[in-house]
Design a protein around this motif. Structure first.
Motif, PDB file in Angstrom:
ATOM      1  N   GLU A 114       0.819  -1.209   0.000  1.00  0.00           N
ATOM      2  CA  GLU A 114       0.000   0.000   0.000  1.00  0.00           C
ATOM      3  C   GLU A 114       0.853   1.259   0.000  1.00  0.00           C
ATOM      4  O   GLU A 114       0.429   2.317  -0.472  1.00  0.00           O
ATOM      5  N   MET A 125       1.480   3.049  -3.657  1.00  0.00           N
ATOM      6  CA  MET A 125       0.477   3.973  -4.184  1.00  0.00           C
ATOM      7  C   MET A 125       0.415   5.242  -3.338  1.00  0.00           C
ATOM      8  O   MET A 125       0.214   6.347  -3.859  1.00  0.00           O
ATOM      9  N   LEU A 151      -8.304   1.416  -3.116  1.00  0.00           N
ATOM     10  CA  LEU A 151      -7.856   1.458  -4.502  1.00  0.00           C
ATOM     11  C   LEU A 151      -6.849   0.356  -4.819  1.00  0.00           C
ATOM     12  O   LEU A 151      -6.651   0.016  -5.987  1.00  0.00           O
ATOM     13  N   GLN A 152      -6.198  -0.190  -3.805  1.00  0.00           N
ATOM     14  CA  GLN A 152      -5.161  -1.185  -4.017  1.00  0.00           C
ATOM     15  C   GLN A 152      -5.721  -2.427  -4.709  1.00  0.00           C
ATOM     16  O   GLN A 152      -5.072  -3.040  -5.547  1.00  0.00           O
ATOM     17  N   SER A 167      -7.224  -2.048  -8.818  1.00  0.00           N
ATOM     18  CA  SER A 167      -6.773  -0.688  -9.120  1.00  0.00           C
ATOM     19  C   SER A 167      -6.935  -0.348 -10.599  1.00  0.00           C
ATOM     20  O   SER A 167      -7.225   0.800 -10.957  1.00  0.00           O
ATOM     21  N   TYR A 217     -10.408   0.765 -11.204  1.00  0.00           N
ATOM     22  CA  TYR A 217     -10.590   2.120 -10.661  1.00  0.00           C
ATOM     23  C   TYR A 217      -9.989   3.160 -11.624  1.00  0.00           C
ATOM     24  O   TYR A 217     -10.548   4.250 -11.783  1.00  0.00           O
ATOM     25  N   ILE A 273      -2.629   5.902 -10.343  1.00  0.00           N
ATOM     26  CA  ILE A 273      -2.838   4.449 -10.427  1.00  0.00           C
ATOM     27  C   ILE A 273      -2.045   3.874 -11.590  1.00  0.00           C
ATOM     28  O   ILE A 273      -1.418   2.811 -11.475  1.00  0.00           O
TER      29      ILE A 273
END
Length: 429
Positions: free
Chosen positions: A131, A134, A293-294, A297, A300, A341
């Protein structure tokens, strides 16, 4: 997890970006005020872009032979030395200065700066994992936008207050401070190599050693980009989206303000400020929503691009100035989210050893796509008007989203397998 060295990298790059903006604005003011020639002044960005393209083409050799931390340090110290020469020249020759000499120094600084971006983007995954990667990209994106927003606004005031030469002196000090901070960065990959103080060839990737030859080394990053389906799909999406994304450049916004909104140039400044505000908010949201979002991704990213398409269509058809200001600010949010991203996915799609060359190739592709898009949209805007330009931008990004949707399984399978940082085995040897 984010290592301490990332914060040194983050700080040094932020300071270096501040110096870049200060010196570009100062040199632009100096050349224009001395020559009263707009044509000569426009040679500054031309020399900068040319230097960065040439630098990007030779970057794979440099990135393959030297450690990333040393490249960053050499780049910043080199820029400081060239900048010092520029200052000494400007003070020694107050009148009848050679603009060609100034442009050549600008070329040299931009050439060295061309190695910074791929080195930085390749170093971040080594200093942040999971994490944290990002989040690190989000922090970097936010600081980049804050520096651009505040730097362009405050630099003009500083130049008017202190004068060009004193402002250039501030920029020179910033480069020296940035280089000092860079010296504290420690690359974990260096400690994994036998003989930390071995010659430069020891830091060269094994693949480069076995293939040999400058030409093969120059093409290695391109081969990886082409054969790695994840990287290739991201670059296709990015290149197509760049065609539409170029329409948000300042000159097109100025044309939109005058032709569609029928406002004066002051609104151009308001629009730029609102867009920067949106991009900063987008970066902050990514940092705050990293855990969400991980997972998935890539989807997204496509979702953010689709939201951008909807905003762009409304923006193109709108004629209300206040609404345009709000839409422009809101558009910066999905643009920034998609960009962060996409950068994270690129960084986790190749091994750490090969990533610098991949990033160098990506920078060249991005610059070429941007340059060609700028020429095409300039012609298109003159022929069809700004409303059609933004409708075309929405159409191009829609195509990018559809192509991304076609490749979505490449990213979903890797995320479900829990190996986002391992490169596709189909990369040719």
């Amino acid at each position: 997890m984010i290592k301490r060295s990332f914060y040194y990298l983050w700080g040094s790059q932020t300071i270096s970006n501040i110096a870049d903006i200060i010196y570009i604005l100062s040199i632009t003011v100096l050349v224009f005020s001395s020559s009263n020639s707009l044509m000569q002044t426009t040679l500054i960005p031309l020399f900068r872009l040319s230097a960065q393209v040439v630098s990007g083409l030779v970057a794979p050799i440099i990135l393959g032979r030297f450690r990333l931390t040393r490249i960053l340090l050499f780049s910043q110290l080199g820029q400081f030395v060239i900048f010092t020469l520029l200052l000494l020249y400007l003070r020694a020759v107050p009148e009848q200065r050679s603009f060609l000499f100034i442009f050549m120094l600008v070329f040299g600084m931009s050439f060295l700066d061309g190695w910074t971006n791929p080195a930085r983007n390749a170093l971040i995954p080594r200093l942040a994992a999971g994490e944290g990667l990002m989040r690190a990209n989000g922090l970097t994106a936010v600081s980049d936008q804050v520096v651009k927003c505040a730097g362009w606004a405050l630099s003009g005031i500083i130049v008017a207050w202190l004068g060009t030469l004193n402002t250039l002196l501030i920029a020179s000090c910033c480069y020296l401070v940035a280089a000092t901070v860079t010296s504290f960065i420690r690359d974990p990959l260096d400690h994994q190599k036998s003989g930390s103080e071995a010659p430069a060839s020891a830091a060269r990737p094994a693949a480069a050693e076995s293939k040999g030859g400058y030409w093969k080394e120059l093409g290695e990053g391109w081969r990886i980009i082409w054969h790695n389906r994840r990287i290739r799909s991201l670059m296709i999406v990015d290149s197509i989206d760049t065609v539409g994304g170029t329409s948000w450049l300042g000159v097109f916004i100025l044309a939109y303000v005058t032709q569609v909104l029928h406002k004066d140039a002051s609104w151009w400044g308001f629009m730029n400020a609102s867009f920067f505000s949106g991009t900063i908010l987008g970066g902050v949201l990514v940092v705050g929503l990293v855990k969400r979002l991980q997972k998935n991704s890539f989807l997204y990213m496509l979702g953010a691009l689709f939201v951008y398409v909807l905003i762009t269509v409304v923006f193109a058809l709108n004629t209300i100035p206040a609404a345009a200001l709000v839409l422009f600010a809101v558009s910066g949010l999905p643009v920034q989210m998609a960009g962060i991203i996409r950068r994270t996915l690129l960084q986790t799609s190749a091994p750490a050893v090969q990533l610098p060359k991949v990033m160098a190739g990506i920078d060249v592709l991005t610059n070429l796509a941007f340059g060609l898009s700028l020429l095409f949209l300039g012609w298109y805007a003159d022929r069809f008007g700004m409303v059609q330009v933004y409708l075309l931008a929405a159409a191009m990004t829609t195509i990018a989203v559809l192509i991304g949707w076609f490749y979505r399984r490449e990213f979903q399978e890797r995320e479900q397998a829990g190996h986002p940082a391992v490169m596709d085995e189909r990369v040719s040897s």
